[in-house]
Design a protein around this motif. Structure first.
Motif, PDB file in Angstrom:
ATOM      1  N   LEU A   1       6.831   9.413   7.409  1.00  0.00           N
ATOM      2  CA  LEU A   1       8.502   9.378   7.463  1.00  0.00           C
ATOM      3  C   LEU A   1       8.769   9.331   5.610  1.00  0.00           C
ATOM      4  CD1 LEU A   1       9.240   6.493   9.970  1.00  0.00           C
ATOM      5  CD2 LEU A   1       9.595   9.290  10.144  1.00  0.00           C
ATOM      6  N   LEU A   2       7.981   8.521   4.930  1.00  0.00           N
ATOM      7  CA  LEU A   2       8.234   8.596   3.375  1.00  0.00           C
ATOM      8  C   LEU A   2       7.985   9.981   2.627  1.00  0.00           C
ATOM      9  CD1 LEU A   2       6.526   5.128   2.794  1.00  0.00           C
ATOM     10  CD2 LEU A   2       9.059   5.492   2.367  1.00  0.00           C
ATOM     11  N   SER A   3       6.886  10.641   3.338  1.00  0.00           N
ATOM     12  CA  SER A   3       6.600  11.841   2.536  1.00  0.00           C
ATOM     13  C   SER A   3       7.934  12.753   3.061  1.00  0.00           C
ATOM     14  CB  SER A   3       5.422  12.505   3.335  1.00  0.00           C
ATOM     15  OG  SER A   3       4.982  13.910   2.875  1.00  0.00           O
TER      16      SER A   3
ATOM     17  N   ARG B   1      14.135   4.186   0.364  1.00  0.00           N
ATOM     18  CA  ARG B   1      13.786   2.580   0.577  1.00  0.00           C
ATOM     19  C   ARG B   1      12.976   2.484   1.665  1.00  0.00           C
ATOM     20  NH1 ARG B   1      18.375  -0.280   1.604  1.00  0.00           N
ATOM     21  NH2 ARG B   1      19.185  -0.070  -0.627  1.00  0.00           N
ATOM     22  N   LEU B   2      12.019   1.977   1.746  1.00  0.00           N
ATOM     23  CA  LEU B   2      11.295   1.431   2.854  1.00  0.00           C
ATOM     24  C   LEU B   2      11.299  -0.178   2.897  1.00  0.00           C
ATOM     25  CD1 LEU B   2       8.742   1.281   4.808  1.00  0.00           C
ATOM     26  CD2 LEU B   2       7.142   0.845   2.951  1.00  0.00           C
ATOM     27  N   SER B   3      11.811  -0.373   4.165  1.00  0.00           N
ATOM     28  CA  SER B   3      12.213  -1.795   4.553  1.00  0.00           C
ATOM     29  C   SER B   3      11.521  -2.461   5.610  1.00  0.00           C
ATOM     30  CB  SER B   3      13.624  -2.028   5.040  1.00  0.00           C
ATOM     31  OG  SER B   3      14.384  -1.479   3.890  1.00  0.00           O
ATOM     32  N   VAL B   4      10.684  -3.387   5.497  1.00  0.00           N
ATOM     33  CA  VAL B   4      10.078  -4.122   6.666  1.00  0.00           C
ATOM     34  C   VAL B   4      10.729  -5.562   7.076  1.00  0.00           C
ATOM     35  CG1 VAL B   4       7.812  -5.108   7.456  1.00  0.00           C
ATOM     36  CG2 VAL B   4       7.766  -3.060   5.928  1.00  0.00           C
ATOM     37  N   VAL B   5      11.241  -5.541   8.293  1.00  0.00           N
ATOM     38  CA  VAL B   5      12.060  -6.851   8.439  1.00  0.00           C
ATOM     39  C   VAL B   5      11.443  -7.355   9.868  1.00  0.00           C
ATOM     40  CG1 VAL B   5      14.305  -7.751   9.226  1.00  0.00           C
ATOM     41  CG2 VAL B   5      14.032  -5.789   7.431  1.00  0.00           C
TER      42      VAL B   5
ATOM     43  N   ARG C   1       0.915  -1.019   0.144  1.00  0.00           N
ATOM     44  CA  ARG C   1       0.164   0.121   0.065  1.00  0.00           C
ATOM     45  C   ARG C   1       0.850   1.343  -0.099  1.00  0.00           C
ATOM     46  NH1 ARG C   1      -2.778  -2.511   4.018  1.00  0.00           N
ATOM     47  NH2 ARG C   1      -2.272  -1.019   5.698  1.00  0.00           N
ATOM     48  N   LEU C   2       1.747   1.365   0.835  1.00  0.00           N
ATOM     49  CA  LEU C   2       2.886   2.338   0.794  1.00  0.00           C
ATOM     50  C   LEU C   2       3.651   2.585  -0.319  1.00  0.00           C
ATOM     51  CD1 LEU C   2       3.787   1.816   4.499  1.00  0.00           C
ATOM     52  CD2 LEU C   2       2.888   4.016   3.562  1.00  0.00           C
ATOM     53  N   GLN C   3       3.949   1.410  -1.097  1.00  0.00           N
ATOM     54  CA  GLN C   3       4.613   1.572  -2.290  1.00  0.00           C
ATOM     55  C   GLN C   3       3.777   2.295  -3.101  1.00  0.00           C
ATOM     56  OE1 GLN C   3       7.702   0.456  -3.448  1.00  0.00           O
ATOM     57  NE2 GLN C   3       7.323   0.861  -5.460  1.00  0.00           N
ATOM     58  N   SER C   4       2.403   1.778  -3.411  1.00  0.00           N
ATOM     59  CA  SER C   4       1.543   2.453  -4.490  1.00  0.00           C
ATOM     60  C   SER C   4       1.132   3.787  -4.126  1.00  0.00           C
ATOM     61  CB  SER C   4      -0.049   1.372  -4.373  1.00  0.00           C
ATOM     62  OG  SER C   4      -0.550   1.703  -3.177  1.00  0.00           O
ATOM     63  N   MET C   5       1.192   4.187  -2.795  1.00  0.00           N
ATOM     64  CA  MET C   5       0.805   5.562  -2.287  1.00  0.00           C
ATOM     65  C   MET C   5       2.109   6.648  -2.702  1.00  0.00           C
ATOM     66  SD  MET C   5      -0.634   5.114   1.465  1.00  0.00           S
ATOM     67  CE  MET C   5      -0.387   6.826   1.791  1.00  0.00           C
ATOM     68  N   PHE C   6       3.438   6.019  -2.900  1.00  0.00           N
ATOM     69  CA  PHE C   6       4.380   6.904  -3.245  1.00  0.00           C
ATOM     70  C   PHE C   6       5.155   6.771  -4.478  1.00  0.00           C
ATOM     71  CE2 PHE C   6       3.444   7.562   1.376  1.00  0.00           C
ATOM     72  CZ  PHE C   6       3.716   8.825   1.621  1.00  0.00           C
ATOM     73  N   PHE C   7       4.909   5.691  -5.043  1.00  0.00           N
ATOM     74  CA  PHE C   7       5.809   5.432  -6.229  1.00  0.00           C
ATOM     75  C   PHE C   7       5.645   6.515  -7.363  1.00  0.00           C
ATOM     76  CE2 PHE C   7       6.173   3.627 -10.488  1.00  0.00           C
ATOM     77  CZ  PHE C   7       7.347   3.076 -10.298  1.00  0.00           C
TER      78      PHE C   7
END
Length: 188
Positions: A97-99, A112-116, A57-63
């Motif tokens: 944070l992405l904004s 880069r957004l990372s989820v680990v 979802r975040l990828q689609s919001m900011f891509f």
């Protein structure tokens, strides 16, 4: 009933009005969130959420925004785990944070957004969400101040739109969810 003015003027007025409305709405929501936090009224809702779905979802919001600016945007999620958390507030924090990363990252640079998933055991998981960028960086003396309401890094005050509430809200939301928001940065 008659319309005066040309259609193009009216269309531009609607677009400007719509953008202004979004800015005002965002400002009001930030002030309300901060008020709830300061008055101990903010509630964290917990429900199952899929980490990969949140990242997508975040990828689609900011891509598209990143692409329009000429910034490479990458999402890495190593897990398809379902965890229990506040999906809305996690998305709010990560979107903020992405904004900010997008706002301060120049064309040709990257975000880069990372989820680990760091740890799993019976009934719980520890997850690290991180946003990295190759932007200008934040001076060491500004690192603590950026989490204070209505504050921004000193070199960014003149160039950035925003209220200076986003990181204060985000750090408080993360704290309410049992985590901590850290920043590591170097200028240049």
């Amino acid at each position: 009933f008659a319309l005066k003015g040309n259609v193009m003027d009216m269309a531009v007025g609607v677009i400007i009005g719509g953008a202004f409305g979004k800015i005002v709405s965002s400002l009001v929501n930030d002030i309300l969130d901060m008020s709830k936090i300061e008055n101990d009224k903010m509630r964290i809702e917990t429900a199952p959420l899929r980490l990969r779905s949140l990242a997508e979802r975040l990828q689609s919001m900011f891509f598209l925004q990143a692409e329009d600016k000429g910034v490479l945007f990458e999402t890495r999620c190593d897990a398809d785990d379902v965890v229990v958390g506040d999906d809305v507030r996690l998305q709010q924090v990560l979107a903020n944070l992405l904004s900010n990363a997008l706002k301060f990252t120049d064309p040709g640079d990257a975000i880069r957004l990372s989820v680990v998933v760091l740890m799993r055991d019976e009934g719980s998981a520890r997850v690290r969400f991180s946003v990295e960028d190759t932007g200008a960086g934040i001076r060491e003396e500004d690192l603590e101040r950026i989490f204070v309401s209505f504050e921004q890094a000193s070199e960014n005050r003149r160039n950035a739109q925003g209220t200076g509430l986003g990181l204060a809200i985000s750090s408080n939301l993360v704290r309410l969810m049992g985590g901590r928001l850290d920043v590591q940065s170097r200028v240049g």
